[in-house]
Write an enzyme that holds these catalytic residues in place. Sequence first.
Site, PDB file in Angstrom:
ATOM      1  N   CYS A   1     -62.199 -11.125  33.910  1.00 36.25           N
ATOM      2  CA  CYS A   1     -61.469  -9.877  33.640  1.00 36.25           C
ATOM      3  C   CYS A   1     -61.664  -9.336  32.239  1.00 36.25           C
ATOM      4  O   CYS A   1     -61.360 -10.007  31.265  1.00 36.25           O
ATOM      5  CB  CYS A   1     -59.985 -10.138  33.738  1.00 36.25           C
ATOM      6  SG  CYS A   1     -59.486 -10.710  35.299  1.00 36.25           S
TER       7      CYS A   1
ATOM      8  N   GLU B   1     -64.177  -1.673  34.384  1.00 35.71           N
ATOM      9  CA  GLU B   1     -65.218  -2.452  35.047  1.00 35.71           C
ATOM     10  C   GLU B   1     -64.817  -2.847  36.449  1.00 35.71           C
ATOM     11  O   GLU B   1     -63.641  -2.861  36.802  1.00 35.71           O
ATOM     12  CB  GLU B   1     -65.596  -3.673  34.218  1.00 35.71           C
ATOM     13  CG  GLU B   1     -64.434  -4.535  33.811  1.00 35.71           C
ATOM     14  CD  GLU B   1     -64.859  -5.554  32.762  1.00 35.71           C
ATOM     15  OE1 GLU B   1     -65.359  -6.603  33.176  1.00 35.71           O
ATOM     16  OE2 GLU B   1     -64.678  -5.322  31.559  1.00 35.71           O
TER      17      GLU B   1
END
Length: 350
Positions: free
Chosen positions: A333, A87
Amino acid sequence: MKILQDLTYEELSLLTAAAGEKPFRAKQLFEGLMQGKKISEIPIPVSFRAALLSEYEDEPVRVREVFTSKDGTEKYLFELWDGHLIESVFMHNDYGNTQCVSTQVGCRMGCKFCASTLGGRLRDLTAGEMLAEIAVVNRRAGGGLKDRKVTNVVLMGSGEPFDNYENVVKFLRLLTAEGGLHISARNISLSTCGLVPEMRKFALEGIPLNLTVSLHATSDEERRRTMPIANRYSIAEILDACALYFEKTGRRYIFEYSLIEGENADMVHAFSLAKLLKGRPCHVNLIRLNPVKERKLKGTDEETAKRFCKALTDAGISATIRRSMGADIGGACGQLRAKYIEDRGPADVK
Ligand code: SAH
């Protein structure tokens, strides 16, 4: 298959010459890849293109999904050529646009508050894969090489950059290279959990970026409770490595401090943090912990964060609270990847 984005301009020149093609083809390839194009989209002779495609991935990093937050932050879920998911986040600020990139698939540092580390580290990203994260987003945002839409880059996605040292340094050289995206090191931040030998080595690479260290505690004992890496390196060694970075680059360094309720967010912590950092050319970025479902830790409220920040600034330490962006789309994260895998089932994705 190999990744053509891994090659520097010089390496592309050698490859072009070896294939018997004219030298300007190297420039064409370099610029095309930096613009986020696939090999098959770059107008080179058919035979050269076929030869390249027999050895190199046409699209090593492709967009699987984009989630847009209410504040305009975009979260990209990329699929790598071998099916792994990573990502990246694209944030819009007054001064430009910042992209946060991943440096590994997963992470093996094991920090207790972090979602990236839940499944361990699956593999390192290559330099070209990291570069492609940016080139692809810049292109989708309508940017080119001269009129870049990605103006700032932070290595704060999944992964520990210094656990993938060689690839990350090569990526930084590609990213800052003239003729390519040419992003100045001053507009790049690299965040590490504090791998001291690599921090010291990096100080000598001649890349004056914003070195950022995840501190999250004021003593080694406390730090070991949430960050396993604290068993290997002490805060004193980290501070020494930061001082070396400042000596070699003239850049002040930054500490990230995520406020965790009942753990590191009391006034006594603010005072010991101030004592620890007093007189050092640094800045403290306070982060309100993003709750991660799989983890038990909780963030503090805004008032506590403000009080903590004021205690630091009153003591003469430069400190700010990091604006939280894209929280509604799983901003922290590894959250998006973890959620995606949970929703679709692990069989569907790596
Ligand atoms: N591995 C590097 C890069 C991660 S950067 C490092 O450890 O620095 C991302 C920053 O966000 C780090 O400071 C990390 O410790 C912090 N972080 C991770 N999970 C978080 C969470 N749930 N809430 C707030 N900050 C978090």
